[in-house]
Scaffold this motif. Structure first.
Motif, PDB file in Angstrom:
ATOM      1  N   UNK A 548      52.346   1.199  91.447  1.00 39.07           N
ATOM      2  CA  UNK A 548      52.775   1.601  90.094  1.00 39.07           C
ATOM      3  C   UNK A 548      51.750   1.248  89.027  1.00 39.07           C
ATOM      4  N   UNK A 549      51.043   0.120  89.214  1.00 39.99           N
ATOM      5  CA  UNK A 549      50.042  -0.277  88.230  1.00 39.99           C
ATOM      6  C   UNK A 549      48.905   0.717  88.124  1.00 39.99           C
ATOM      7  N   UNK A 550      48.464   1.228  89.264  1.00 39.62           N
ATOM      8  CA  UNK A 550      47.395   2.236  89.272  1.00 39.62           C
ATOM      9  C   UNK A 550      47.838   3.500  88.553  1.00 39.62           C
ATOM     10  N   UNK A 551      49.028   3.961  88.888  1.00 39.86           N
ATOM     11  CA  UNK A 551      49.565   5.170  88.265  1.00 39.86           C
ATOM     12  C   UNK A 551      49.715   4.970  86.761  1.00 39.86           C
ATOM     13  N   UNK A 552      50.199   3.799  86.367  1.00 43.84           N
ATOM     14  CA  UNK A 552      50.386   3.522  84.945  1.00 43.84           C
ATOM     15  C   UNK A 552      49.042   3.482  84.208  1.00 43.84           C
ATOM     16  N   UNK A 553      48.037   2.849  84.823  1.00 49.64           N
ATOM     17  CA  UNK A 553      46.721   2.755  84.183  1.00 49.64           C
ATOM     18  C   UNK A 553      46.120   4.144  83.992  1.00 49.64           C
TER      19      UNK A 553
END
Length: 817
Positions: A548-553
């Protein structure tokens, strides 16, 4: 002057239709046009001469359908040799004083390549090679590959030309109403692949009249850095008094072609329905346009492609899914060891669903045959997902096996500044085309300074250019080091990235998760570093898209319009390093998911066998479909499984195909997985009771060897429960009639790809209706229209495979009511 030089400095006029001209004169119904080279050489020579006299610079030999699947070795050689002789004689007899060249004309085999069909890629290369070698030995000036509707077969043919002669090659494909090839490729993807493979000119032929090809041709002109070709039909055909008549007259054709030549098309001619009169008009337009303006460079593009799509890394930053890699992934290593290809494919599907733009593919593991495994995984992924692949291996032999069979222009990971690395990898990139990842290291390892890494990058660019590889096809990895081992790692990596972009003008890529190695809270650290790297101008990130962090970034950066501000973000990098190291010293464990081993990356475990079968059919997972079916049969009736699970899943894929969200490869894979399920069900039936719908006789008509469309329809019909009798290719009308009478099938499906075989189709339709009143005949093929089908007396027009199946279902339902 040789043709290659002439191509670079002139507007070139090709010839017009050959098969349609013969059809309306010397060709008998069902007769193969290429045999006229032997039986009526004067007729062939006369047509070639007429095109030369009308102003053609290039005449294509009458060898379009000449291949080893259609002719014996002896007859094939004779047909090709006689075809070249006819063209040479026409050139000698022509009154034209223009430059005149002879092209070996090579068309598709008529077979569908594996995994969709039964023709292996290398068998296709071998077959085309046989034709090319013979034609080259007869003294042609160039090779023309035309009317290819499958990108994979196009690649096989172009490789065969490159590996069997040194002649220039023109490649043209035929597109549908949706602006895609039959198997799904958009023009941008074809441009990327064909230019990478070294085609000298590329474009469009057949398809439609020039009035309906503007969108496709414009995309070629926008993307291509080689001359663009347009060789359209004279509009839409209709049968009048047993002959094909087209709806765009010569004067209208000339006006339409004028616009294209003014817009930048530099190689022009005509296909089905065009006569010497049409070519005379094209010649007048070419003379009117006059000066050759060259082809404008597109240095702002760095493109990779799959069977369906093209991704321009220069247009916007991209995410490269890192999950198909055994490093740190116990379950993935198990899949490699156990040869669990479906697990690996599922990893790709999940990453595509989670937003990856490309997929990294690395199967290097001690104890397995990496070259064989990489080839197999690549072949499976390239048909299961629309995403381009990054072929990731340190073994040049494994790399070549994978990129040779890859259907598109791959990203290749990697080369570095060592001489032996460049000598091994650059020839492969040059031969097969590709965007190569270049690592900023050499024999001495990774330099400590940014300037040292930049110097290696300069050396790589210079060496690549010596191999004929443009710097836009090099993506540099500035090498992400762990901040836990090198406190200034993040900043130095980003400074190197900035230098490469500003001083060399090259694209950049980073393996993001390396930055957090040995630290807690890796997922959050990776996401933060990714955001900063994008802000510094990073073009591609190898990352865990399931995080999720990658997608959010990525989403946050996308919302800001991909704004790059190096000075701002390099300051943020320093603060990032400080926070990362502080978290290590303080032992912070919040959110400490290991990037690269996120639980969300594993395929969803489906416990409900109905849902498992449904999803397996949609995703094209044959083994899982068979397993789920076997489980369902323990508690469900076979017909319930078919009607409640398999058919709805096929219907969903069919709707997606019609909407353009699924393409032919996915349609075929879904059908194959449904077949695997049906095989399990059939085994449970008493012998002879497996079919749930009526009989259906299907055939490609006499004179036509193309059965791609027919085979697709057959596969889908069988999955919907029809009892299909497949008569194959080149089937006489009498054989179709006899089979329909013998089987009692109420429906017959007829296929034709070639305009010259439409009289055979009309004859078959007429014979069936005369002898079997009430029988329903569905016709289909690239050269047909609904109006044309109606004129020849067919009951229905099958515009595509899904439409044909639905027509058959309607007929069967009416018969059952």
């Amino acid at each position: 002057m040789n043709f290659k030089d002439f191509l670079q400095s002139n507007i070139i006029v090709l010839d017009g239709g050959t098969g349609t001209m013969f059809q309306n004169s010397a060709l008998k119904a069902g007769e193969l046009p290429e045999r006229l080279n032997l039986t009526a050489p004067d007729v062939v020579t006369s047509l070639h001469k007429a095109y030369f006299d009308a102003g053609s610079n290039v005449v294509l030999t009458n060898t379009f359908g000449a291949n080893p699947f259609k002719y014996s070795k002896e007859e094939l050689d004779a047909v090709i040799e006689a075809g070249v002789v006819c063209a040479k004689k026409a050139r000698e007899e022509s009154v034209s004083k223009r430059e005149r060249f002879i092209a070996l004309d090579v068309g598709p085999t008529g077979k569908l390549l594996a995994p969709y069909g039964d023709l292996d890629f290398e068998e296709a290369v071998k077959a085309f090679g046989t034709v090319v070698r013979k034609g080259a030995s007869c003294g042609v000036d160039l090779v023309v590959l035309e009317t290819f509707s499958d990108s994979y077969e196009t690649k096989a043919a172009l490789l065969a030309v490159k590996e069997n002669c040194s002649l220039p090659v023109i490649v043209t494909n035929t597109y549908g109403e949706d602006g895609r090839l039959l198997t799904g490729a958009v023009p941008e993807a074809m441009v990327a692949m064909l230019e990478g493979l070294g085609a000298d000119a590329i474009g469009v032929n057949c398809s439609f009249g020039p009035d309906r090809l503007g969108g496709v041709v414009r995309k070629y002109l926008d993307c291509a850095e080689v001359p663009v070709v347009l060789k359209p039909n004279a509009g839409v055909p209709a049968v009048v008094n047993g002959k094909s008549v087209f709806d765009i007259p010569a004067d209208r054709f000339t006006e339409l072609m004028r616009g294209f030549l003014k817009d930048g098309v530099t190689v022009a001619g005509g296909c089905c329905g065009t006569t010497p009169e049409y070519i005379k008009g094209v010649r007048s337009v070419a003379d009117e346009v006059g000066t050759f303006r060259g082809v404008s460079p597109k240095h702002d593009r760095t493109v990779v492609s799959s069977f369906a799509e093209a991704v321009d890394i220069a247009a916007r930053p991209v995410l490269i899914g890192e999950r198909i890699n055994p490093t740190g992934k116990k379950r993935f290593k198990q899949a490699l060891t156990e040869h669990d290809i479906e697990f690996i494919v599922n990893e790709g599907i999940v990453q595509e669903q989670n937003g990856a733009h490309l997929l990294d593919v690395n199967v290097g593991l001690p104890g397995i045959d990496e070259a064989a495994m990489l080839e197999e995984v690549t072949e499976n992924l390239m048909v299961s997902t629309r995403l381009p692949l990054q072929i990731d291996t340190a073994d040049p032999a494994a790399m070549e096996r994978a990129i040779r069979r890859y259907n598109g222009k791959a990203m290749v990971n990697s080369v570095n500044g060592r001489r032996d690395s460049m000598e091994a990898i650059f020839p492969l990139v040059k031969k097969y085309g590709g965007v190569v990842v270049a690592l900023c290291l050499d024999e001495k390892g990774i330099p400590d300074t940014c300037e040292g890494r930049l110097e290696i990058a300069r050396r790589i660019v210079k060496t690549a250019e010596n191999y004929g590889i443009n710097r836009r096809d090099i993506v540099f990895d500035a090498l992400t080091m762990a901040v836990s081992a090198m406190p200034d790692a993040a900043r130095s990596t980003l400074e190197t990235l900035h230098l490469i972009k500003t001083e060399l003008g090259c694209r950049t890529v980073l393996g993001v998760s390396n930055v957090s190695f040995g630290l807690p809270g890796r997922e959050e650290l990776n996401a933060e570093f990714l955001r900063i790297a994008f802000g510094c101008g990073l073009d591609a990130a190898i990352s865990n898209v399931n995080s999720p962090g990658t997608v959010r970034a990525y989403s946050d950066f996308e919302e800001d319009g991909f704004s790059v501000d190096y000075d701002r973000y390099i300051i943020e990098a320093a603060a990032f390093q400080e926070r990362a190291l502080k978290s290590a010293f303080e032992g912070t464990n919040s959110g400490s998911h290991q990037a690269g081993s996120s639980a969300s990356a594993a395929p969803e475990k489906v416990t409900d066998d109905n849902a498992a079968l449904y999803k397996s059919v949609i995703k094209g997972l044959k083994d899982e479909a068979a397993r789920a079916t076997g489980c369902l049969l323990k508690t469900n009736e076979p017909l319930d499984i078919i009607n409640n699970v398999i058919i709805p899943a096929l219907n969903e894929v069919g709707v997606g195909f019609e909407k353009g969200t699924f393409f032919l490869p996915q349609l075929l894979l879904s059908a194959a997985s449904a077949t695997a399920a049906f095989d399990v069900i059939k085994a449970s039936y008493p012998k002879g009771t497996a079919h749930t719908r009526c009989g259906f006789v299907i055939a490609t008509v006499e004179g036509d060897i193309h059965d791609i469309g027919k085979n697709i329809v057959k596969l889908l019909l069988e999955n919907y429960g029809f009892d299909v009798t497949d008569l194959g290719r080149n089937v006489p009308a009498e054989t179709v009639l006899e089979t329909a009478l013998k089987t009692g099938a109420p429906i017959v499906g007829l296929s034709a790809l070639m305009t010259t075989t439409l009289p055979s189709m009309e004859k078959t339709v007429r014979l069936l209706h005369e002898r079997i009143p009430g029988i329903k005949v569905i016709v289909g093929g690239a050269v047909l229209t609904e109006e044309y089908a109606r004129e020849m007396g067919a009951d229905y027009y099958g515009g595509d495979a899904i439409n044909t199946v639905r027509l058959a279902i309607d007929i069967d339902d009416q018969l059952s009511s």
